[in-house]
Design a protein around this motif. Structure first.
Motif, PDB file in Angstrom:
ATOM      1  N   SER A  24      36.523  -1.627  12.766  1.00 54.05           N
ATOM      2  CA  SER A  24      36.098  -3.042  12.577  1.00 54.05           C
ATOM      3  C   SER A  24      37.795  -3.924  13.413  1.00 54.05           C
ATOM      4  N   TYR A  25      37.389  -4.350  14.452  1.00 56.49           N
ATOM      5  CA  TYR A  25      38.565  -5.573  14.456  1.00 56.49           C
ATOM      6  C   TYR A  25      38.497  -7.329  14.607  1.00 56.49           C
ATOM      7  N   GLU A  26      39.646  -7.559  14.235  1.00 60.61           N
ATOM      8  CA  GLU A  26      40.163  -9.216  14.619  1.00 60.61           C
ATOM      9  C   GLU A  26      41.145  -9.280  15.102  1.00 60.61           C
ATOM     10  N   VAL A  27      40.904  -9.341  16.007  1.00 63.64           N
ATOM     11  CA  VAL A  27      41.888  -9.394  17.149  1.00 63.64           C
ATOM     12  C   VAL A  27      42.125 -10.757  18.057  1.00 63.64           C
ATOM     13  N   THR A  28      42.763 -12.396  18.247  1.00 60.58           N
ATOM     14  CA  THR A  28      42.686 -13.389  18.579  1.00 60.58           C
ATOM     15  C   THR A  28      43.227 -12.980  20.510  1.00 60.58           C
ATOM     16  N   ASN A  29      41.855 -13.736  20.747  1.00 58.99           N
ATOM     17  CA  ASN A  29      41.858 -13.576  22.440  1.00 58.99           C
ATOM     18  C   ASN A  29      41.470 -12.433  23.165  1.00 58.99           C
ATOM     19  N   SER A  51      33.827  -4.372  27.633  1.00 53.00           N
ATOM     20  CA  SER A  51      32.170  -4.602  27.306  1.00 53.00           C
ATOM     21  C   SER A  51      31.189  -4.482  26.645  1.00 53.00           C
ATOM     22  N   SER A  52      30.515  -5.252  26.103  1.00 55.56           N
ATOM     23  CA  SER A  52      29.631  -5.284  24.663  1.00 55.56           C
ATOM     24  C   SER A  52      28.420  -4.066  25.392  1.00 55.56           C
ATOM     25  N   ASP A  66      30.530  -3.982  20.392  1.00 56.63           N
ATOM     26  CA  ASP A  66      29.984  -4.416  19.646  1.00 56.63           C
ATOM     27  C   ASP A  66      30.911  -5.529  19.509  1.00 56.63           C
ATOM     28  N   LYS A  67      30.796  -6.698  20.355  1.00 57.91           N
ATOM     29  CA  LYS A  67      32.033  -7.951  20.502  1.00 57.91           C
ATOM     30  C   LYS A  67      31.223  -8.910  19.503  1.00 57.91           C
ATOM     31  N   LYS A  68      29.965  -8.938  19.592  1.00 52.28           N
ATOM     32  CA  LYS A  68      29.384 -10.170  18.527  1.00 52.28           C
ATOM     33  C   LYS A  68      29.869  -9.616  16.933  1.00 52.28           C
ATOM     34  N   GLU A  69      29.749  -8.432  16.417  1.00 61.31           N
ATOM     35  CA  GLU A  69      30.330  -8.030  15.361  1.00 61.31           C
ATOM     36  C   GLU A  69      31.316  -7.318  15.505  1.00 61.31           C
TER      37      GLU A  69
END
Lengths: 110, 114
Positions: A24-29, A51-52, A66-69
């Motif tokens: 899981s990630y939290e990356v700005t931009n 791409s998701s 999964d770019k949404k989650e």
């Protein structure tokens, strides 16, 4: 602060099992998610996902984003002892350096 | 097969010594990165070059760490007055384009400070 979290931290399976590694990630931009395999030496590149929902495959390995989650998984089917390694996940924005997770140590026993 | 190479592969230094670690990136790769990897951890970013320009050095842990890439190819990471907490594997990676694209790693230099 950007961060990448991988789970589990370690995993022991028998040859032939299928495994799923999580990232899981939290990356700005956010722009891309990369997977690497690290044995005793340098990490070797596996996949880059931008791409998701589009699965990337290479032999018994596959990965999806999964770019949404905000997560990615790496699947390995029919595991072999040669798959034993640390699997690293990293997130990038395109104009800042990659942020790596701590890795998942996979041990495949015969 | 010209991958990323690093030298030395292993370095033992006494506390207080200066060390220099070399990285030869893949020919033609414009981006070069240095990472520090402690045991059981993922690589931690140190610094990044695009050609000869050092665009980001925010990860360097102290002013004892210095990196250069004067001609846009080979890079050197220098650590002055080494301390025990500097013991780690130092990885170099290069990339053909921007920072977020795939990076190709060298074998690393294992530094042990005694």
């Amino acid at each position: 602060e950007d961060k990448v979290v991988q789970s589990p931290l370690s995993l022991v399976v028998h040859e032939g099992d299928t495994v799923t590694l999580n990232c899981s990630y939290e990356v700005t931009n956010f722009r891309s998610l990369l997977w690497y395999k690290q044995e005793k030496k340098a990490p070797t590149f596996l996949f880059m996902l931008t791409s998701s929902g589009i699965e990337k495959k290479s032999g018994r390995l596959s990965s999806i984003l999964d770019k949404k989650e905000l997560f990615s998984i790496l699947n390995i089917t029919a595991t072999q002892t040669g798959d034993s390694a640390v699997y690293l996940c990293a997130g990038g924005s395109g104009n800042t350096p990659l942020v790596f997770g701590k890795g998942t140590r996979l041990s495949v026993i015969a | 097969g010209a991958g990323v190479s690093q030298s030395p592969r292993y370095k033992v230094a006494k506390r207080g010594q200066d060390v220099a670690l070399r990285c030869d990136p893949i020919s033609g790769h414009v981006s070069l990165f240095w990472y520090q990897q402690a045991l059981g951890q993922g690589p931690e970013f140190l610094t990044y070059f695009q050609n000869e320009a050092q665009l980001d050095k925010s990860g360097l842990p102290s002013d004892r760490f210095f990196a250069e890439r004067p001609e846009g190819s080979v890079s050197t990471l220098k650590i002055q007055r080494t301390q025990q907490e500097d013991s780690a594997v130092y990885l170099c990676a290069s990339s053909p384009r921007q920072v977020a694209y795939e990076q190709y790693f060298g074998p690393g230099t294992r530094l042990t400070v005694t």
